[in-house]
Design a protein around this motif. Structure first.
Motif, PDB file in Angstrom:
ATOM      1  N   HIS A   1      13.655 -65.690 -10.068  1.00 51.18           N
ATOM      2  CA  HIS A   1      13.295 -66.494  -8.901  1.00 51.18           C
ATOM      3  C   HIS A   1      12.762 -65.549  -7.828  1.00 51.18           C
ATOM      4  N   HIS A   2      11.551 -65.820  -7.348  1.00 55.15           N
ATOM      5  CA  HIS A   2      10.918 -64.988  -6.316  1.00 55.15           C
ATOM      6  C   HIS A   2      10.987 -65.704  -4.979  1.00 55.15           C
ATOM      7  N   ILE A   3      11.447 -65.000  -3.975  1.00 60.92           N
ATOM      8  CA  ILE A   3      11.418 -65.499  -2.602  1.00 60.92           C
ATOM      9  C   ILE A   3      10.370 -64.646  -1.899  1.00 60.92           C
ATOM     10  N   ARG A   4       9.182 -65.200  -1.740  1.00 60.96           N
ATOM     11  CA  ARG A   4       8.084 -64.454  -1.122  1.00 60.96           C
ATOM     12  C   ARG A   4       8.088 -64.680   0.381  1.00 60.96           C
ATOM     13  N   SER A   5       7.914 -63.611   1.113  1.00 57.59           N
ATOM     14  CA  SER A   5       7.899 -63.646   2.585  1.00 57.59           C
ATOM     15  C   SER A   5       9.077 -64.442   3.151  1.00 57.59           C
ATOM     16  N   PRO A   6      10.312 -63.998   2.854  1.00 56.21           N
ATOM     17  CA  PRO A   6      11.465 -64.728   3.400  1.00 56.21           C
ATOM     18  C   PRO A   6      11.421 -64.720   4.930  1.00 56.21           C
ATOM     19  N   ASP A   7      11.874 -65.798   5.527  1.00 58.95           N
ATOM     20  CA  ASP A   7      11.842 -65.949   6.980  1.00 58.95           C
ATOM     21  C   ASP A   7      12.954 -65.107   7.603  1.00 58.95           C
ATOM     22  N   VAL A   8      12.639 -63.839   7.841  1.00 60.84           N
ATOM     23  CA  VAL A   8      13.578 -62.910   8.457  1.00 60.84           C
ATOM     24  C   VAL A   8      13.141 -62.726   9.907  1.00 60.84           C
ATOM     25  N   ARG A   9      13.966 -63.184  10.822  1.00 58.57           N
ATOM     26  CA  ARG A   9      13.626 -63.108  12.243  1.00 58.57           C
ATOM     27  C   ARG A   9      14.261 -61.878  12.861  1.00 58.57           C
ATOM     28  N   LEU A  10      13.407 -61.046  13.435  1.00 61.08           N
ATOM     29  CA  LEU A  10      13.887 -59.831  14.086  1.00 61.08           C
ATOM     30  C   LEU A  10      14.548 -60.169  15.414  1.00 61.08           C
ATOM     31  N   ASN A  11      15.343 -59.251  15.919  1.00 59.87           N
ATOM     32  CA  ASN A  11      16.053 -59.411  17.185  1.00 59.87           C
ATOM     33  C   ASN A  11      15.295 -58.632  18.261  1.00 59.87           C
ATOM     34  N   PRO A  12      14.368 -59.281  18.992  1.00 58.65           N
ATOM     35  CA  PRO A  12      13.559 -58.553  19.965  1.00 58.65           C
ATOM     36  C   PRO A  12      14.375 -57.964  21.109  1.00 58.65           C
ATOM     37  N   ALA A  13      15.484 -58.585  21.477  1.00 64.05           N
ATOM     38  CA  ALA A  13      16.312 -58.056  22.567  1.00 64.05           C
ATOM     39  C   ALA A  13      16.842 -56.673  22.205  1.00 64.05           C
ATOM     40  N   LEU A  14      17.335 -56.512  20.998  1.00 68.09           N
ATOM     41  CA  LEU A  14      17.840 -55.200  20.571  1.00 68.09           C
ATOM     42  C   LEU A  14      16.693 -54.207  20.416  1.00 68.09           C
ATOM     43  N   LEU A  15      15.609 -54.626  19.781  1.00 67.62           N
ATOM     44  CA  LEU A  15      14.480 -53.718  19.549  1.00 67.62           C
ATOM     45  C   LEU A  15      13.872 -53.233  20.867  1.00 67.62           C
ATOM     46  N   ARG A  16      13.807 -54.112  21.863  1.00 68.60           N
ATOM     47  CA  ARG A  16      13.198 -53.792  23.150  1.00 68.60           C
ATOM     48  C   ARG A  16      14.012 -52.778  23.940  1.00 68.60           C
ATOM     49  N   LYS A  17      15.333 -52.823  23.830  1.00 66.09           N
ATOM     50  CA  LYS A  17      16.179 -51.962  24.669  1.00 66.09           C
ATOM     51  C   LYS A  17      16.433 -50.567  24.085  1.00 66.09           C
ATOM     52  N   LEU A  18      15.978 -50.308  22.870  1.00 64.23           N
ATOM     53  CA  LEU A  18      16.194 -48.987  22.270  1.00 64.23           C
ATOM     54  C   LEU A  18      15.423 -47.903  23.023  1.00 64.23           C
ATOM     55  N   THR A  19      16.072 -46.762  23.234  1.00 64.17           N
ATOM     56  CA  THR A  19      15.402 -45.613  23.847  1.00 64.17           C
ATOM     57  C   THR A  19      15.232 -44.470  22.848  1.00 64.17           C
ATOM     58  N   GLU A  20      15.893 -44.587  21.722  1.00 61.56           N
ATOM     59  CA  GLU A  20      15.731 -43.604  20.644  1.00 61.56           C
ATOM     60  C   GLU A  20      15.934 -44.312  19.319  1.00 61.56           C
ATOM     61  N   GLY A  21      15.486 -43.657  18.256  1.00 63.27           N
ATOM     62  CA  GLY A  21      15.607 -44.250  16.930  1.00 63.27           C
ATOM     63  C   GLY A  21      17.057 -44.316  16.470  1.00 63.27           C
ATOM     64  N   ILE A  22      17.358 -45.333  15.696  1.00 61.86           N
ATOM     65  CA  ILE A  22      18.696 -45.488  15.121  1.00 61.86           C
ATOM     66  C   ILE A  22      18.553 -45.880  13.638  1.00 61.86           C
ATOM     67  N   LYS A  23      19.638 -45.883  12.950  1.00 70.94           N
ATOM     68  CA  LYS A  23      19.684 -46.359  11.570  1.00 70.94           C
ATOM     69  C   LYS A  23      20.377 -47.716  11.565  1.00 70.94           C
ATOM     70  N   ALA A  24      19.913 -48.598  10.728  1.00 67.82           N
ATOM     71  CA  ALA A  24      20.559 -49.899  10.535  1.00 67.82           C
ATOM     72  C   ALA A  24      20.843 -50.067   9.056  1.00 67.82           C
ATOM     73  N   GLU A  25      21.905 -50.781   8.750  1.00 68.11           N
ATOM     74  CA  GLU A  25      22.212 -51.123   7.371  1.00 68.11           C
ATOM     75  C   GLU A  25      21.827 -52.577   7.142  1.00 68.11           C
ATOM     76  N   ILE A  26      21.057 -52.807   6.109  1.00 71.13           N
ATOM     77  CA  ILE A  26      20.647 -54.151   5.715  1.00 71.13           C
ATOM     78  C   ILE A  26      21.398 -54.481   4.430  1.00 71.13           C
ATOM     79  N   ARG A  27      22.004 -55.656   4.399  1.00 72.25           N
ATOM     80  CA  ARG A  27      22.749 -56.081   3.212  1.00 72.25           C
ATOM     81  C   ARG A  27      22.161 -57.389   2.701  1.00 72.25           C
TER      82      ARG A  27
END
Length: 140
Positions: free
Chosen positions: A72-98
């Motif tokens: 079963h292929h799920i093409r272009s799953p609707d994954v919504r980014l969190n702009p509030a978190l992305l906007r406030k970053l001042t340096e790069g970080i690592k995130a874990e995706i599960r």
């Protein structure tokens, strides 16, 4: 949760993410594939997407059935980014995706991986195009 050798979970994912992804609607995940190698159909399948920290919103994708030996292929799953978190970053970080796959209420396989999260002032380069995303297989 140990990974199941009877279920193959593969995804195409970008190597990094940043505010530019959100602004330009660039997908973090391009495809998720689930192959059922069990001796019975998978029913009431749920694919759960989580991240820590929350660079994306949690998501649950429901699939009625995956037949024996089917993928079963799920093409272009609707994954919504969190702009509030992305906007406030001042340096790069690592995130874990599960990515976890459940069938009939039981988790049958999962995959955990690390993603580079860039602040708005950094550009990740051109390595995010469809041809250069990482393909990750969760059950070898």
């Amino acid at each position: 949760m140990a990974e199941s050798s009877e279920i193959s979970l593969t995804c195409a994912i970008a190597g990094h993410v940043g505010m530019a992804f959100h602004q330009n609607a660039v997908p973090l995940l391009q495809e998720i594939s689930i192959k059922n190698e069990r001796d019975r159909d998978l029913v009431d399948v749920v694919v759960r997407l989580l991240s820590e920290p929350a660079v994306m919103q949690q998501a649950a994708i429901r699939i009625d059935r995956i037949p024996i030996d089917a993928t079963h292929h799920i093409r272009s799953p609707d994954v919504r980014l969190n702009p509030a978190l992305l906007r406030k970053l001042t340096e790069g970080i690592k995130a874990e995706i599960r990515i976890a796959v459940e069938a009939a209420g039981e988790e049958i396989t999962s995959k955990l991986f690390t993603l580079d999260v860039l602040p708005p002032s950094h550009w990740g380069g051109t390595g995010v195009s469809a041809g250069t995303t990482r393909r990750i297989r969760a059950a070898e």
